[in-house]
Design a protein around this motif. Structure first.
Motif, PDB file in Angstrom:
ATOM      1  N   ASP A  45       0.842  -1.334   0.119  1.00 17.94           N
ATOM      2  CA  ASP A  45      -0.164   0.112  -0.154  1.00 17.94           C
ATOM      3  C   ASP A  45       0.642   1.251  -0.035  1.00 17.94           C
ATOM      4  OD1 ASP A  45      -2.236  -1.527  -0.109  1.00 17.94           O
ATOM      5  OD2 ASP A  45      -2.469  -1.529   1.960  1.00 17.94           O
ATOM      6  N   THR A  46       2.078   1.247   0.457  1.00 19.52           N
ATOM      7  CA  THR A  46       2.835   2.405   0.375  1.00 19.52           C
ATOM      8  C   THR A  46       3.891   2.331  -0.832  1.00 19.52           C
ATOM      9  OG1 THR A  46       3.088   2.151   2.894  1.00 19.52           O
ATOM     10  CG2 THR A  46       4.787   3.454   1.697  1.00 19.52           C
ATOM     11  N   LEU A  47       3.548   3.481  -1.683  1.00 21.82           N
ATOM     12  CA  LEU A  47       4.612   3.863  -2.714  1.00 21.82           C
ATOM     13  C   LEU A  47       5.344   5.243  -2.389  1.00 21.82           C
ATOM     14  CD1 LEU A  47       1.815   2.812  -5.822  1.00 21.82           C
ATOM     15  CD2 LEU A  47       3.914   1.388  -5.159  1.00 21.82           C
ATOM     16  N   THR A  48       6.499   5.105  -2.892  1.00 17.92           N
ATOM     17  CA  THR A  48       7.419   6.234  -2.851  1.00 17.92           C
ATOM     18  C   THR A  48       7.481   6.876  -4.163  1.00 17.92           C
ATOM     19  OG1 THR A  48       9.281   5.046  -3.416  1.00 17.92           O
ATOM     20  CG2 THR A  48       8.778   5.049  -0.931  1.00 17.92           C
ATOM     21  N   LEU A  49       7.981   8.048  -4.112  1.00 17.92           N
ATOM     22  CA  LEU A  49       8.237   9.049  -5.338  1.00 17.92           C
ATOM     23  C   LEU A  49       9.010   8.206  -6.442  1.00 17.92           C
ATOM     24  CD1 LEU A  49       8.592  12.509  -3.963  1.00 17.92           C
ATOM     25  CD2 LEU A  49       6.513  11.517  -4.937  1.00 17.92           C
ATOM     26  N   SER A  50      10.029   7.506  -5.780  1.00 18.92           N
ATOM     27  CA  SER A  50      10.831   6.815  -6.766  1.00 18.92           C
ATOM     28  C   SER A  50      10.112   5.941  -7.653  1.00 18.92           C
ATOM     29  CB  SER A  50      11.959   6.105  -6.187  1.00 18.92           C
ATOM     30  OG  SER A  50      11.522   5.284  -5.222  1.00 18.92           O
ATOM     31  N   ASP A  51       9.086   5.257  -7.085  1.00 21.02           N
ATOM     32  CA  ASP A  51       8.251   4.296  -7.758  1.00 21.02           C
ATOM     33  C   ASP A  51       7.519   4.835  -8.720  1.00 21.02           C
ATOM     34  OD1 ASP A  51       8.870   2.166  -6.010  1.00 21.02           O
ATOM     35  OD2 ASP A  51       7.499   2.544  -4.648  1.00 21.02           O
ATOM     36  N   TYR A  52       6.953   6.140  -8.720  1.00 18.06           N
ATOM     37  CA  TYR A  52       6.163   6.966  -9.760  1.00 18.06           C
ATOM     38  C   TYR A  52       7.133   7.220 -10.790  1.00 18.06           C
ATOM     39  CZ  TYR A  52       2.216   6.753  -6.312  1.00 18.06           C
ATOM     40  OH  TYR A  52       1.531   6.401  -5.535  1.00 18.06           O
ATOM     41  N   THR A  53       8.367   7.608 -10.518  1.00 16.96           N
ATOM     42  CA  THR A  53       9.410   7.911 -11.279  1.00 16.96           C
ATOM     43  C   THR A  53       9.785   6.963 -12.144  1.00 16.96           C
ATOM     44  OG1 THR A  53      10.092   9.723  -9.755  1.00 16.96           O
ATOM     45  CG2 THR A  53      11.739   9.210 -11.613  1.00 16.96           C
ATOM     46  N   LEU A  54      10.037   5.636 -11.553  1.00 13.72           N
ATOM     47  CA  LEU A  54      10.069   4.454 -12.244  1.00 13.72           C
ATOM     48  C   LEU A  54       9.275   4.104 -13.540  1.00 13.72           C
ATOM     49  CD1 LEU A  54      11.902   2.386  -9.731  1.00 13.72           C
ATOM     50  CD2 LEU A  54      13.219   3.495 -11.727  1.00 13.72           C
ATOM     51  N   SER A  55       7.968   4.393 -13.024  1.00 11.60           N
ATOM     52  CA  SER A  55       6.619   4.128 -13.821  1.00 11.60           C
ATOM     53  C   SER A  55       6.665   4.947 -14.902  1.00 11.60           C
ATOM     54  CB  SER A  55       5.550   4.170 -12.957  1.00 11.60           C
ATOM     55  OG  SER A  55       4.277   4.058 -13.569  1.00 11.60           O
ATOM     56  N   LEU A  56       7.116   6.527 -14.643  1.00  9.06           N
ATOM     57  CA  LEU A  56       7.063   7.085 -15.731  1.00  9.06           C
ATOM     58  C   LEU A  56       8.186   6.879 -16.829  1.00  9.06           C
ATOM     59  CD1 LEU A  56       6.413  10.614 -13.853  1.00  9.06           C
ATOM     60  CD2 LEU A  56       4.799   9.373 -15.458  1.00  9.06           C
ATOM     61  N   GLU A  57       9.231   6.532 -16.249  1.00  3.98           N
ATOM     62  CA  GLU A  57      10.270   6.079 -17.094  1.00  3.98           C
ATOM     63  C   GLU A  57      10.074   4.789 -17.828  1.00  3.98           C
ATOM     64  OE1 GLU A  57      13.842   5.675 -14.763  1.00  3.98           O
ATOM     65  OE2 GLU A  57      14.044   7.962 -14.452  1.00  3.98           O
ATOM     66  N   ARG A  58       9.337   3.926 -17.437  1.00  2.50           N
ATOM     67  CA  ARG A  58       9.017   2.739 -18.156  1.00  2.50           C
ATOM     68  C   ARG A  58       7.812   2.885 -19.077  1.00  2.50           C
ATOM     69  NH1 ARG A  58       8.203   0.157 -13.613  1.00  2.50           N
ATOM     70  NH2 ARG A  58       5.926   0.350 -13.487  1.00  2.50           N
ATOM     71  N   VAL A  59       6.642   3.533 -18.840  1.00  2.00           N
ATOM     72  CA  VAL A  59       5.979   4.221 -19.954  1.00  2.00           C
ATOM     73  C   VAL A  59       6.856   4.813 -21.089  1.00  2.00           C
ATOM     74  CG1 VAL A  59       4.037   5.689 -20.554  1.00  2.00           C
ATOM     75  CG2 VAL A  59       3.986   4.367 -18.387  1.00  2.00           C
ATOM     76  N   ASN A  60       7.589   5.682 -20.590  1.00  2.00           N
ATOM     77  CA  ASN A  60       8.688   6.545 -21.726  1.00  2.00           C
ATOM     78  C   ASN A  60       9.123   5.694 -22.665  1.00  2.00           C
ATOM     79  OD1 ASN A  60       9.439   9.170 -22.708  1.00  2.00           O
ATOM     80  ND2 ASN A  60      11.464   8.290 -22.076  1.00  2.00           N
ATOM     81  N   ASP A  61       9.861   4.699 -22.004  1.00  2.00           N
ATOM     82  CA  ASP A  61      10.748   3.678 -22.867  1.00  2.00           C
ATOM     83  C   ASP A  61       9.557   2.864 -23.823  1.00  2.00           C
ATOM     84  OD1 ASP A  61      12.988   4.626 -21.394  1.00  2.00           O
ATOM     85  OD2 ASP A  61      12.770   2.885 -19.875  1.00  2.00           O
ATOM     86  N   ASN A  62       8.538   2.651 -22.981  1.00  2.00           N
ATOM     87  CA  ASN A  62       7.697   1.909 -24.230  1.00  2.00           C
ATOM     88  C   ASN A  62       7.120   2.681 -25.152  1.00  2.00           C
ATOM     89  OD1 ASN A  62       7.801  -0.656 -22.652  1.00  2.00           O
ATOM     90  ND2 ASN A  62       6.310   0.357 -21.211  1.00  2.00           N
ATOM     91  N   LEU A  63       7.037   4.053 -24.845  1.00  2.00           N
ATOM     92  CA  LEU A  63       6.634   4.789 -26.121  1.00  2.00           C
ATOM     93  C   LEU A  63       7.978   4.851 -27.281  1.00  2.00           C
ATOM     94  CD1 LEU A  63       4.559   7.559 -24.135  1.00  2.00           C
ATOM     95  CD2 LEU A  63       3.657   5.815 -25.854  1.00  2.00           C
ATOM     96  N   ASN A  64       8.848   5.170 -26.763  1.00  2.00           N
ATOM     97  CA  ASN A  64      10.057   5.196 -27.496  1.00  2.00           C
ATOM     98  C   ASN A  64      10.151   3.802 -28.564  1.00  2.00           C
ATOM     99  OD1 ASN A  64      10.927   7.578 -26.547  1.00  2.00           O
ATOM    100  ND2 ASN A  64      12.328   6.750 -25.017  1.00  2.00           N
ATOM    101  N   THR A  65       9.983   2.562 -27.758  1.00  2.00           N
ATOM    102  CA  THR A  65      10.016   1.266 -28.509  1.00  2.00           C
ATOM    103  C   THR A  65       8.985   1.358 -29.558  1.00  2.00           C
ATOM    104  OG1 THR A  65      10.986   0.393 -26.660  1.00  2.00           O
ATOM    105  CG2 THR A  65      10.075  -1.053 -28.306  1.00  2.00           C
ATOM    106  N   ILE A  66       7.698   1.808 -29.154  1.00  2.00           N
ATOM    107  CA  ILE A  66       6.640   1.840 -30.228  1.00  2.00           C
ATOM    108  C   ILE A  66       6.877   2.853 -31.163  1.00  2.00           C
ATOM    109  CG2 ILE A  66       4.315   2.304 -30.301  1.00  2.00           C
ATOM    110  CD1 ILE A  66       3.986   1.405 -27.319  1.00  2.00           C
ATOM    111  N   GLY A  67       7.523   3.709 -30.982  1.00  2.71           N
ATOM    112  CA  GLY A  67       7.587   4.839 -32.038  1.00  2.71           C
ATOM    113  C   GLY A  67       8.947   4.119 -32.895  1.00  2.71           C
ATOM    114  N   ASP A  68       9.757   3.836 -32.538  1.00  6.80           N
ATOM    115  CA  ASP A  68      10.555   3.005 -33.275  1.00  6.80           C
ATOM    116  C   ASP A  68      10.126   2.061 -34.328  1.00  6.80           C
ATOM    117  OD1 ASP A  68      12.528   4.691 -32.352  1.00  6.80           O
ATOM    118  OD2 ASP A  68      13.624   3.238 -30.931  1.00  6.80           O
TER     119      ASP A  68
END
Length: 806
Positions: A59-82
């Motif tokens: 139940d406890t998520l830190t800011l680093s978890d949210y940052t990692l999630s954003l980076e993960r989504v960003n990497d997926n978008l880059n892969t899809i764009g390529d």
């Protein structure tokens, strides 16, 4: 009551299982006693604490978890764009489809043609290119399907990229969104951009697929139409197109209409040539490269060619007739003679234009070489060839035009017969030219008869093939001679670079390379004849299928093409290893002097020839496609054969290799072996050849040479001791005078080794006579001649001193 029976059964089973779970199995070893109460308490407290901690962590998520999630989504978008990107291959496909659309339009325009005279070759040409375009359409369709599949899957993945649970929780919380506001804005912009690019690329691919589908549909319809027209054309070609010559024409064609028809025919042929030239750019590049190689070779050897032209007598052993007098035209003849390999499917008008240039070049070369009778028949055939081509391509089947064609065919028959009578059995390529002339007579006679019976188109086609047959045969003889001269000049240039200016026996080179060139000439002639008769397409397909079909004998599978390649490569390897000897300075003359330098060259030559043969055999085995396991079986069978009776053959083969690499025996050595004395002419893989002083060639197996003592007079030097015995008589014999006469006389004899002083031995001395033995040195090749000259000169010298010599 029956309803409660299952309930009681379940209750009983549950009670039993619960009771068994509390029973601890007894250990065979003595263990410490633990009470049930303590054990239950210990086991119950630890799981409860752990479960609470796990719930708190999830139940406890830190800011680093949210940052990692954003980076993960960003990497997926880059892969899809390529994955959704389309590179230069789409631009290339777009150009290919445009070119294909233009080619389809040209084929549709040119295929209509005329209907009065049948040009089967042009129809086959357009059908061949249409089938090629249809195959290319399928290839492009496969590429587009692959690209579309990749972009479409990128689009599907784009919809799922935002389903990350942590990212959804972040996006649902307003406070968290404010914290990551900048990153979310950039992420949202990237998602929209990727989505728009993906949709645009899908639309682009769909548009290309639609255009390609339109071309594919048009090409399929065109192929069906062409097949139907060709099915009708062949019976029409062999059927009666017009009335018999002695019958009146049913329709008279006005002169204006004939003029317009001629203009339209010329335009149609221009379109056909332009279309063919545009579709065969690869072949044109190959021809251009081949021409550059030929003329570059001529440019590099221009000085030598000029010397060969000026000093004809000195280099008469080369027997040059063309390259020294007409170098540029000779190269042009070689290049144009090879055109059937590249233009077998070309329109008749295009082939005719090429062949006219070939005839002009060949005629200019043969003007000074041939006699007047030959030139008269040759000029007549060339003129009739041009006239027959123009009649076949331009005129309509009216009475006057048919009579004109009959007159031309009659003239061709007359000149071909004159040409046949002028052939002499001692001329070069007599059999080949004779067969071509007979075929030409048969075809032109057939064309004459076909015209009489209303087969106008077939008559023209057969007539053109007939004139091609006889004229091309003569031109191909020039082609073979020029190629032979190219090889001879290249050999001469290589020899001059090595400092060898001795004449060599060119007949050996010609005999080795002429047969392969004649086979190439025959293939060129057959290709052109079948192309003019419009049977090359079916004939080549049948030949390719016959050569490439897999045949099986027992457990061995093979193709005829592989077998032919096997023998052809071995044949060329043997020819090449023989020509290498002339590159190393060999002259082919048995009486040539062999020096220490030339002996070293011969040794290197033997090794090179052996390597060429081994490489040729290995390449032949690789080209034949023989499996390694079958070769292992053959080697095993060969081993059994060696054990049963092939020992001598293997012994000679191995001994030949040892002699080649050992160096104790070299070509040109004066040896004595097995009671035979002579000069080593050749060291082969099975036997070696001695050239004796009597002119005989003694072939000795290599095993016999290696197993016996060899007397090699020229192993380290070429000197041989000569011994003279004579008797001097006189009243006063002074030893000093005798020695002086002997020394002075021997010094003046050629080929006597001066660095070694003669040895004079007095074997018997009396008051009025003495017996003397003289030992001195000479070269091995002049020993007998020096001995004879020494006897004569010593006799004359002693007679001048009034001393008797016997």
């Amino acid at each position: 009551m029956k309803r409660f029976i299952p309930f009681f059964i379940l209750l009983f089973v549950g009670t039993t299982l619960f009771a068994q779970s509390d029973i601890v199995p007894a250990s065979p070893l003595t263990q410490p006693q633990v009470t049930a109460t303590d054990s239950t308490k210990t086991k119950g407290e630890i799981p409860k604490k752990t479960h609470k901690k796990m719930i708190m962590v999830l139940d406890t998520l830190t800011l680093s978890d949210y940052t990692l999630s954003l980076e993960r989504v960003n990497d997926n978008l880059n892969t899809i764009g390529d994955s959704a990107k389309l590179g230069h291959e789409v631009v290339k496909i777009d150009h290919l489809i445009d070119n294909m659309t233009n080619d389809v339009k040209l084929i549709r325009q040119n295929f209509r043609g005329r209907t009065s005279v049948i040009h089967l070759k042009n129809q086959y040409l357009y059908q061949s290119f249409t089938a090629t375009l249809d195959d290319e359409t399928d290839r492009i369709q496969a590429q587009l399907d692959k690209l579309y599949h990749r972009v479409y899957h990128a689009k599907l993945h784009l919809k799922k990229v935002l389903n990350d649970s942590v990212f959804r929780k972040l996006y649902a919380d307003k406070e968290l969104r404010k914290t990551f506001d900048d990153k979310l804005i950039r992420l949202e912009w990237k998602w929209n951009r990727t989505d728009s690019v993906t949709k645009a690329n899908l639309d682009t691919l769909n548009a290309l697929k639609v255009r390609l589908s339109d071309n594919s549909l048009i090409l399929s319809n065109m192929l069906n139409i062409m097949d139907k027209r060709l099915d009708k054309t062949v019976p029409r070609l062999f059927g009666q197109e017009v009335n018999y010559l002695w019958q009146k024409d049913s329709v008279e064609i006005p002169s204006k209409r004939m003029a317009k028809s001629a203009v339209s025919i010329v335009r149609s042929e221009q379109n056909a040539i332009g279309f063919y030239f545009g579709q065969t750019s690869g072949e044109r590049i190959t021809v251009l490269v081949l021409g550059i190689i030929l003329f570059l070779w001529l440019f590099l050897n221009r000085k030598l060619v000029k010397i060969l032209r000026i000093e004809k007598d000195k280099y008469s052993y080369l027997n040059l007739q063309y390259l020294n007098n007409h170098p540029i035209l000779s190269m042009l003849v070689v290049l144009l003679s090879l055109m059937p390999f590249f233009d077998a499917y070309a329109p008749t008008s295009y082939i005719s234009i090429e062949f006219i240039f070939l005839l002009l070049a060949s005629t200019h070369i043969m003007i000074k070489k041939e006699n007047s009778a030959f030139l008269f028949t040759w000029f007549g055939l060339v003129i009739l060839f041009v006239a027959d081509i123009l009649v076949y391509l331009l005129i309509e089947p009216t009475l006057l035009e048919r009579l004109l064609q009959l007159g031309i065919h009659g003239g061709i028959i007359a000149f071909v017969m004159l040409f046949y009578r002028s052939l002499q059995k001692d001329m070069s390529f007599y059999r080949f030219i004779r067969i071509a002339t007979i075929v030409s007579l048969l075809l032109i006679g057939l064309g004459f008869v076909l015209n009489l019976f209303g087969r106008f188109s077939l008559s023209g086609m057969v007539g053109v093939a007939a004139v091609f047959a006889v004229t091309q045969a003569v031109v191909l003889t020039v082609f073979v001679e020029v190629v032979v001269e190219i090889i001879l000049i290249q050999l001469q240039a290589s020899r001059l670079k090595k400092g060898v200016d001795k004449p060599f026996d060119s007949s050996i080179v010609i005999s080795k390379i002429k047969m392969p060139l004649i086979l190439v000439a025959i293939i060129l002639w057959c290709v052109m004849l079948s192309s003019n008769l419009n049977i090359y397409r079916d004939l080549s397909k049948w030949v390719v299928e016959s050569l490439t079909i897999t045949r099986t004998i027992g457990s061995i599978s093979f193709q005829l093409l592989s077998v032919i390649l096997f023998f052809v490569i071995i044949w060329f390897a043997h020819i090449l290893q023989r020509l290498l000897s002339f590159l190393f300075g060999e002259t082919g003359v048995e009486t040539e002097d062999v020096t220490a330098t030339s002996k070293g060259q011969h040794s290197r030559l033997l090794i090179t020839r052996l390597l060429v043969l081994i490489g040729g055999y290995l390449l032949a085995i690789a080209a034949s496609g023989l499996p390694i396991d079958k070769l292992t079986f053959l080697l095993g069978a060969l081993g059994v054969g060696i054990g049963m009776g092939l020992q001598n053959i293997v012994n000679n083969f191995v001994s030949g290799i040892i002699l080649i690499f050992d160096g104790s025996l070299q070509i040109g050595d004066e040896i004595e072996v097995n009671g035979q004395a002579g000069k080593v002419k050749e060291i082969g893989l099975r036997a070696s050849t001695l050239f004796t002083a009597d002119g005989a060639e003694v072939i000795i197996p290599n095993g016999n040479i290696l197993s016996q003592n060899i007397v090699n007079w020229t192993f380290s030097n070429d000197e041989k001791r000569i011994m003279l015995s004579f008797t001097l008589s006189g009243k006063e014999l002074d030893a000093n005078v005798v020695n002086e006469v002997i020394n002075d006389t021997l010094k003046n004899i050629p080929n006597v080794v001066s660095k070694r002083n003669p040895v004079i031995l007095y074997t018997k001395v009396t008051p009025e006579s003495c017996a003397i033995t003289v030992r001195f040195w000479s070269t091995i090749s002049h020993a007998d001649l020096v001995k004879s000259e020494a006897m004569q000169m010593l006799s004359a010298s002693f007679n001048a001193k009034k001393i008797g010599f016997e």
